[in-house]
Design a protein around this motif. Sequence first.
Motif, PDB file in Angstrom:
ATOM      1  N   ASP A  60     -37.465 -83.473  49.564  1.00 43.53           N
ATOM      2  CA  ASP A  60     -36.100 -83.125  50.317  1.00 43.53           C
ATOM      3  C   ASP A  60     -35.934 -81.633  50.273  1.00 43.53           C
ATOM      4  OD1 ASP A  60     -33.679 -83.352  51.178  1.00 43.53           O
ATOM      5  OD2 ASP A  60     -32.701 -83.441  49.180  1.00 43.53           O
ATOM      6  N   ARG A  61     -35.130 -81.375  51.174  1.00 42.58           N
ATOM      7  CA  ARG A  61     -34.990 -79.595  51.299  1.00 42.58           C
ATOM      8  C   ARG A  61     -33.411 -79.529  51.761  1.00 42.58           C
ATOM      9  NH1 ARG A  61     -38.549 -76.583  54.750  1.00 42.58           N
ATOM     10  NH2 ARG A  61     -40.201 -77.992  54.421  1.00 42.58           N
ATOM     11  N   ALA A  62     -32.757 -78.773  51.310  1.00 37.58           N
ATOM     12  CA  ALA A  62     -31.276 -78.448  51.400  1.00 37.58           C
ATOM     13  C   ALA A  62     -30.982 -78.141  52.823  1.00 37.58           C
ATOM     14  CB  ALA A  62     -30.787 -77.549  50.383  1.00 37.58           C
ATOM     15  N   THR A  63     -31.661 -77.222  53.282  1.00 35.52           N
ATOM     16  CA  THR A  63     -31.696 -76.594  54.613  1.00 35.52           C
ATOM     17  C   THR A  63     -32.969 -76.499  55.201  1.00 35.52           C
ATOM     18  OG1 THR A  63     -31.712 -74.227  53.833  1.00 35.52           O
ATOM     19  CG2 THR A  63     -29.682 -75.014  54.084  1.00 35.52           C
ATOM     20  N   PRO A  64     -33.023 -76.542  56.597  1.00 32.57           N
ATOM     21  CA  PRO A  64     -34.626 -76.188  57.234  1.00 32.57           C
ATOM     22  C   PRO A  64     -35.253 -75.318  56.700  1.00 32.57           C
ATOM     23  CG  PRO A  64     -32.889 -77.080  58.780  1.00 32.57           C
ATOM     24  CD  PRO A  64     -32.101 -76.570  57.630  1.00 32.57           C
ATOM     25  N   ASP A  65     -34.838 -74.042  56.536  1.00 29.53           N
ATOM     26  CA  ASP A  65     -35.296 -72.965  56.033  1.00 29.53           C
ATOM     27  C   ASP A  65     -35.741 -72.994  54.403  1.00 29.53           C
ATOM     28  OD1 ASP A  65     -35.368 -72.153  58.467  1.00 29.53           O
ATOM     29  OD2 ASP A  65     -33.398 -70.839  58.222  1.00 29.53           O
ATOM     30  N   SER A  66     -35.182 -73.868  53.576  1.00 27.76           N
ATOM     31  CA  SER A  66     -35.202 -73.872  52.011  1.00 27.76           C
ATOM     32  C   SER A  66     -36.611 -74.576  51.765  1.00 27.76           C
ATOM     33  CB  SER A  66     -33.815 -74.503  51.631  1.00 27.76           C
ATOM     34  OG  SER A  66     -34.142 -75.799  51.748  1.00 27.76           O
ATOM     35  N   LEU A  67     -37.031 -74.303  50.533  1.00 29.27           N
ATOM     36  CA  LEU A  67     -38.008 -74.837  49.955  1.00 29.27           C
ATOM     37  C   LEU A  67     -38.158 -76.305  49.841  1.00 29.27           C
ATOM     38  CD1 LEU A  67     -38.727 -72.078  47.236  1.00 29.27           C
ATOM     39  CD2 LEU A  67     -40.112 -72.269  49.388  1.00 29.27           C
TER      40      LEU A  67
END
Length: 374
Positions: free
Chosen positions: A259-266
């Motif tokens: 999972d990732r919180a935002t498209p740019d997050s890890l």
Amino acid sequence: MADDECKVFGFEYNSDDDSEYDICKEVEESDVYLSAPDEYSSEEWNDELVDHSEYDDSEDDMLTPDGTDDDDENRRYRYRGNTYDPRCPNESFIFQVGMKFESASQFRAAVKDHAIWNGFNITFPRSGDRKVEVVCKGNCPWRIYASLDARREAFVVKTLNDTHMCSRTPRNSQADYHWVAKHFLEKIRMNLDMKVTDMMREINDLFGITVSKQTCYRARAEARTKLLGTLDDHYHMLPAYVAELKRVNRRGTFELVLDRATPDSLVRFKRLYICFDSIARGFLEGYRRVIGMDGCFLKTELKGQLLSAVGKDGNNQMFPIAWAVVEGENQSSWTWFIQLLMNDLGMVDGNGWTIISDQQKVLNLFLWTLIAYC
């Protein structure tokens, strides 16, 4: 070449054949250096040789120059000083002016080992990448100073006063948990559950110093981290681990959810489900269709919970069927786990199956999942 010069180095010169030397003692032919440089008198040079011959464990104490067109008997050797060998035992190690180290960190480690072995406390008035000064905490003149020598491309001892006037101390500030972890690394590799009391006893027997239990606990934890890696490192290897499981067990079910919180997050770990095909088939073919399901907390810095489904074998022992690591025990994670379990066990309408759980919500979720599955 004089015979006396050869005997200083542990060699006997064969006058019949200029190119042959008989090796004596433990000195190798590649380690020979002869003939004093211009800046030394013959007496000073002999004193320098005898002084440095005490440290004969180094691999690169003396170096020969490149070959020339002169005859073998006219070859000249030049002095390069001692190079520190980490394998040299502490009981025979001696610091010397001109001794070379690979870096400041290696020099600091050697001084620390020397101080602990000889039982005196030290301090570092200067400790950097280019200059390191070490003095004794006691009322004595012991001091050593080393700095980076760009010409020699090494960290070289420049000043040394090796006179100690202080008594041995039972506690040493240099014997911190980093040093203890380094000392016991190989032993902990063989026994990851080594007792701290055994560590304390061995340090006292070998070095005559006392360390606390807390120091040994932290040292054991650091050694385990060096050997096994951190928990973050293990989680980073999960995609490769799941890919390998799918390769060797094609009929098993191995689900990794990221999972990732935002498209740019890890990318972060969310869930992992494991059910081996041989385990599922073995349960279906040889065990009663009674399943117990439960969850428990994972006591790590990453937290999470472990969900499991187990059966009972003929000896009334637990038989694990499937398990999963999830972000928490909630409706979403239990529904996801139950659906995968039903697929692996081929549950169609639930007829003939018994589900045991100590939480009513798990049974309710199972019933709702079964209804939706049907």
